[in-house]
Every structure is written in structure tokens, then in C-alpha cells.
Scaffold this motif. Structure first.
Motif, PDB file in Angstrom:
ATOM      1  N   LEU A  37      -3.405  15.983   8.546  1.00 24.98           N
ATOM      2  CA  LEU A  37      -4.628  16.232   7.793  1.00 24.98           C
ATOM      3  C   LEU A  37      -5.723  16.697   8.732  1.00 24.98           C
ATOM      4  CD1 LEU A  37      -4.613  13.190   5.372  1.00 24.98           C
ATOM      5  CD2 LEU A  37      -3.828  15.511   4.937  1.00 24.98           C
ATOM      6  N   GLY A  38      -6.378  17.754   8.359  1.00 25.95           N
ATOM      7  CA  GLY A  38      -7.424  18.304   9.204  1.00 25.95           C
ATOM      8  C   GLY A  38      -8.221  19.344   8.443  1.00 25.95           C
ATOM      9  N   VAL A  39      -8.684  20.351   9.133  1.00 27.86           N
ATOM     10  CA  VAL A  39      -9.536  21.385   8.545  1.00 27.86           C
ATOM     11  C   VAL A  39      -8.895  22.018   7.307  1.00 27.86           C
ATOM     12  CG1 VAL A  39     -10.656  23.611   8.970  1.00 27.86           C
ATOM     13  CG2 VAL A  39     -10.818  21.778  10.671  1.00 27.86           C
ATOM     14  N   PRO A  40      -7.599  22.355   7.300  1.00 30.18           N
ATOM     15  CA  PRO A  40      -7.016  22.942   6.088  1.00 30.18           C
ATOM     16  C   PRO A  40      -7.068  22.019   4.868  1.00 30.18           C
ATOM     17  CG  PRO A  40      -5.578  23.335   7.965  1.00 30.18           C
ATOM     18  CD  PRO A  40      -6.639  22.357   8.416  1.00 30.18           C
ATOM     19  N   ASP A  41      -7.186  20.705   5.114  1.00 28.10           N
ATOM     20  CA  ASP A  41      -7.246  19.726   4.027  1.00 28.10           C
ATOM     21  C   ASP A  41      -8.671  19.361   3.619  1.00 28.10           C
ATOM     22  OD1 ASP A  41      -4.352  18.925   3.604  1.00 28.10           O
ATOM     23  OD2 ASP A  41      -4.591  18.758   5.771  1.00 28.10           O
ATOM     24  N   GLY A  42      -9.648  19.931   4.304  1.00 28.10           N
ATOM     25  CA  GLY A  42     -11.030  19.672   3.933  1.00 28.10           C
ATOM     26  C   GLY A  42     -11.871  19.008   5.003  1.00 28.10           C
ATOM     27  N   ALA A  43     -11.301  18.608   6.128  1.00 32.29           N
ATOM     28  CA  ALA A  43     -12.130  18.089   7.218  1.00 32.29           C
ATOM     29  C   ALA A  43     -13.034  19.232   7.679  1.00 32.29           C
ATOM     30  CB  ALA A  43     -11.267  17.601   8.369  1.00 32.29           C
ATOM     31  N   VAL A  44     -14.280  18.921   7.941  1.00 31.32           N
ATOM     32  CA  VAL A  44     -15.259  19.958   8.280  1.00 31.32           C
ATOM     33  C   VAL A  44     -15.689  19.792   9.736  1.00 31.32           C
ATOM     34  CG1 VAL A  44     -17.541  20.896   7.723  1.00 31.32           C
ATOM     35  CG2 VAL A  44     -16.054  20.081   5.893  1.00 31.32           C
ATOM     36  N   PRO A  45     -15.497  20.824  10.553  1.00 35.89           N
ATOM     37  CA  PRO A  45     -15.927  20.739  11.953  1.00 35.89           C
ATOM     38  C   PRO A  45     -17.440  20.537  12.068  1.00 35.89           C
ATOM     39  CG  PRO A  45     -14.479  22.622  11.626  1.00 35.89           C
ATOM     40  CD  PRO A  45     -14.839  22.094  10.258  1.00 35.89           C
ATOM     41  N   TYR A  46     -17.824  19.897  13.143  1.00 38.51           N
ATOM     42  CA  TYR A  46     -19.234  19.642  13.445  1.00 38.51           C
ATOM     43  C   TYR A  46     -20.031  20.946  13.419  1.00 38.51           C
ATOM     44  CZ  TYR A  46     -23.258  17.995  16.166  1.00 38.51           C
ATOM     45  OH  TYR A  46     -24.522  17.684  16.594  1.00 38.51           O
ATOM     46  N   ARG A  47     -21.199  20.889  12.828  1.00 37.52           N
ATOM     47  CA  ARG A  47     -22.166  21.996  12.765  1.00 37.52           C
ATOM     48  C   ARG A  47     -21.679  23.180  11.928  1.00 37.52           C
ATOM     49  NH1 ARG A  47     -26.599  20.955  15.628  1.00 37.52           N
ATOM     50  NH2 ARG A  47     -27.266  23.099  15.921  1.00 37.52           N
ATOM     51  N   THR A  48     -20.906  22.899  10.902  1.00 39.70           N
ATOM     52  CA  THR A  48     -20.518  23.925   9.937  1.00 39.70           C
ATOM     53  C   THR A  48     -21.661  24.074   8.940  1.00 39.70           C
ATOM     54  OG1 THR A  48     -18.164  23.451  10.151  1.00 39.70           O
ATOM     55  CG2 THR A  48     -18.871  24.494   8.104  1.00 39.70           C
ATOM     56  N   THR A  49     -22.101  25.298   8.714  1.00 39.66           N
ATOM     57  CA  THR A  49     -23.202  25.513   7.773  1.00 39.66           C
ATOM     58  C   THR A  49     -22.667  25.889   6.392  1.00 39.66           C
ATOM     59  OG1 THR A  49     -23.502  27.901   8.079  1.00 39.66           O
ATOM     60  CG2 THR A  49     -24.588  26.422   9.695  1.00 39.66           C
ATOM     61  N   VAL A  50     -23.567  25.954   5.436  1.00 42.96           N
ATOM     62  CA  VAL A  50     -23.209  26.335   4.070  1.00 42.96           C
ATOM     63  C   VAL A  50     -22.783  27.803   3.995  1.00 42.96           C
ATOM     64  CG1 VAL A  50     -24.703  24.577   3.039  1.00 42.96           C
ATOM     65  CG2 VAL A  50     -25.596  26.883   3.398  1.00 42.96           C
ATOM     66  N   PHE A  51     -22.966  28.548   5.075  1.00 40.07           N
ATOM     67  CA  PHE A  51     -22.623  29.971   5.092  1.00 40.07           C
ATOM     68  C   PHE A  51     -21.266  30.257   5.736  1.00 40.07           C
ATOM     69  CE2 PHE A  51     -27.266  29.639   5.161  1.00 40.07           C
ATOM     70  CZ  PHE A  51     -27.555  30.319   3.990  1.00 40.07           C
ATOM     71  N   ASP A  52     -20.549  29.226   6.168  1.00 38.95           N
ATOM     72  CA  ASP A  52     -19.305  29.420   6.910  1.00 38.95           C
ATOM     73  C   ASP A  52     -18.109  29.550   5.970  1.00 38.95           C
ATOM     74  OD1 ASP A  52     -17.157  29.424   8.644  1.00 38.95           O
ATOM     75  OD2 ASP A  52     -18.049  27.940   9.973  1.00 38.95           O
ATOM     76  N   ASP A  53     -17.666  30.793   5.743  1.00 36.41           N
ATOM     77  CA  ASP A  53     -16.531  31.060   4.857  1.00 36.41           C
ATOM     78  C   ASP A  53     -15.178  30.792   5.500  1.00 36.41           C
ATOM     79  OD1 ASP A  53     -17.930  31.874   2.585  1.00 36.41           O
ATOM     80  OD2 ASP A  53     -18.173  33.906   3.378  1.00 36.41           O
ATOM     81  N   THR A  54     -15.141  30.511   6.799  1.00 37.81           N
ATOM     82  CA  THR A  54     -13.860  30.313   7.471  1.00 37.81           C
ATOM     83  C   THR A  54     -13.355  28.878   7.370  1.00 37.81           C
ATOM     84  OG1 THR A  54     -14.837  29.815   9.621  1.00 37.81           O
ATOM     85  CG2 THR A  54     -14.404  32.148   9.130  1.00 37.81           C
ATOM     86  N   VAL A  55     -14.168  27.977   6.883  1.00 32.63           N
ATOM     87  CA  VAL A  55     -13.806  26.565   6.780  1.00 32.63           C
ATOM     88  C   VAL A  55     -13.475  26.248   5.319  1.00 32.63           C
ATOM     89  CG1 VAL A  55     -14.641  24.193   7.088  1.00 32.63           C
ATOM     90  CG2 VAL A  55     -15.266  25.968   8.745  1.00 32.63           C
ATOM     91  N   PRO A  56     -12.234  25.830   5.021  1.00 31.52           N
ATOM     92  CA  PRO A  56     -11.850  25.560   3.637  1.00 31.52           C
ATOM     93  C   PRO A  56     -12.758  24.557   2.919  1.00 31.52           C
ATOM     94  CG  PRO A  56      -9.900  25.640   5.009  1.00 31.52           C
ATOM     95  CD  PRO A  56     -11.089  25.693   5.941  1.00 31.52           C
TER      96      PRO A  56
END
Length: 191
Positions: A37-56
Motif C-alpha cells: 500500500l502506498g501512493v497508488p492506493d491513495g497515500a499522499v506524498p509530503y507537500r502535494t498540492t491540490v494542483f498535482d495531477d500525478t498523485v492518485p
């Protein structure tokens, strides 16, 4: 140095190393427990903004919610505030893991339900909820979000926002004390 002193120092060193190994081993087990479980499952990396389309966790948000977040994010940025996403969309597996961790932390399903919903009832799994940080950004959104239809839903979670388009005209709805008080989060029995 006497033989007795050397043995005492060696014993202390072994004890310290054992304690460090145990602590490190526990930490590694906690990381491994999360499995794949990680970013593909919804974990969000530190300092991800509302404009980041690369984060699921951002990209998989409900499109009207995401559009409102981005309008609010642009307005906040003009005032020097950045809206970071601490959590957004989550896979059912990730939500299940968060629920298990909450039960372990709070001691029971009932206590955990005040903080973490089940995968079947979580607005995060449907992409209809977002957690905003840091505290100054959440405070900004709490004050200005209704103009974009973004409202706090739970009194105990100042970071949790959902889209309520009617708030643009009528203001935010009353908050629930916590997720356990929200009728949407109650598991309905199968018929």
C-alpha cells in the motif's frame, strides 16, 4: 582496564544494541505491515498540492470536488497560503488498513469510528473528501471554503472537507461531532 569493567561495558553495549535492534525491527515491521500500500492506493506524498495531477490521491478525487479545491487553491495562493493535500482519494484496501490502525490505537471499533470510517462508508474511498494541511491552510479553507462549496463536516477534524455546493449561497451546513455521528458512515445491514 580490568576484566570485570570490560565485561560490564560489553554487557551494556550488548543491551543497548539489543534495544536499538528491537526498536528498529519494530519500525521495519510497521512499515512492512503496510505491504504494497502506498501512493497508488491513495497515500499522499509530503507537500502535494491540490494542483498535482500525478498523485492518485488528488487525481482520483471527484471532479467537482477537485475543481472547487483548485479554485480555492488559486485564491489562497494569491493570499500567500498553499493548500496541501494530506489525504484525498483512498483505495478500499488503504482505508481498511487505516481503520485497522485506528482500532489498534483507540482500542475498539466504536472508538476508532470517531476518526476513521470503514471502506464501505468512507467519503475518501469515493473521492468525495479531502484532508487539507498544514493547520494554517485548513484554517484558511475553513474560513473561505464555503464560497467555493467546500465545507468542514466534522467538528473533531478541522482538516476534513467535502463539497457542498449549496454552501455557496446558504453557508456551510452544521457539523457532525465526528464521523461516528454522521448517518452516512453507519454500516447498513445487508437485506
Amino acid at each position: 582496564m580490568t576484566r570485570r569493567l570490560r565485561r560490564g561495558l560489553a554487557a551494556r553495549a550488548v543491551a543497548v544494541l539489543a534495544a536499538l535492534a528491537a526498536a528498529l525491527g519494530y519500525r521495519l515491521l510497521r512499515i512492512r505491515d503496510r505491504g504494497a500500500l502506498g501512493v497508488p492506493d491513495g497515500a499522499v506524498p509530503y507537500r502535494t498540492t491540490v494542483f498535482d495531477d500525478t498523485v492518485p490521491g488528488v487525481a482520483n478525487l471527484d471532479p467537482p470536488l477537485l475543481a472547487a479545491l483548485r479554485r480555492a487553491g488559486a485564491e489562497a495562493a494569491r493570499g500567500g497560503v498553499t493548500l496541501y493535500v494530506n489525504s484525498g482519494w483512498r483505495s478500499p484496501e488503504y482505508q481498511r488498513q487505516l481503520r485497522r490502525e485506528a482500532v489498534a490505537e483507540y482500542g475498539s471499533e466504536a472508538a476508532a469510528s470517531r476518526w476513521v470510517s470503514t471502506p464501505e462508508t468512507s467519503a475518501h474511498v469515493d473521492g468525495r473528501a479531502v484532508d487539507i494541511g498544514p493547520p494554517d491552510a485548513a484554517a484558511w479553507l475553513s474560513e473561505h471554503g464555503a464560497a467555493h462549496g467546500l465545507c468542514r463536516i466534522y467538528a473533531n477534524e478541522p482538516w476534513h472537507f467535502e463539497l457542498r455546493p449549496e454552501a455557496i449561497e446558504h453557508g456551510p451546513p452544521p457539523m457532525y461531532a465526528n464521523p461516528a455521528e454522521d448517518p452516512r458512515t453507519r454500516v447498513r445491514p445487508a437485506i
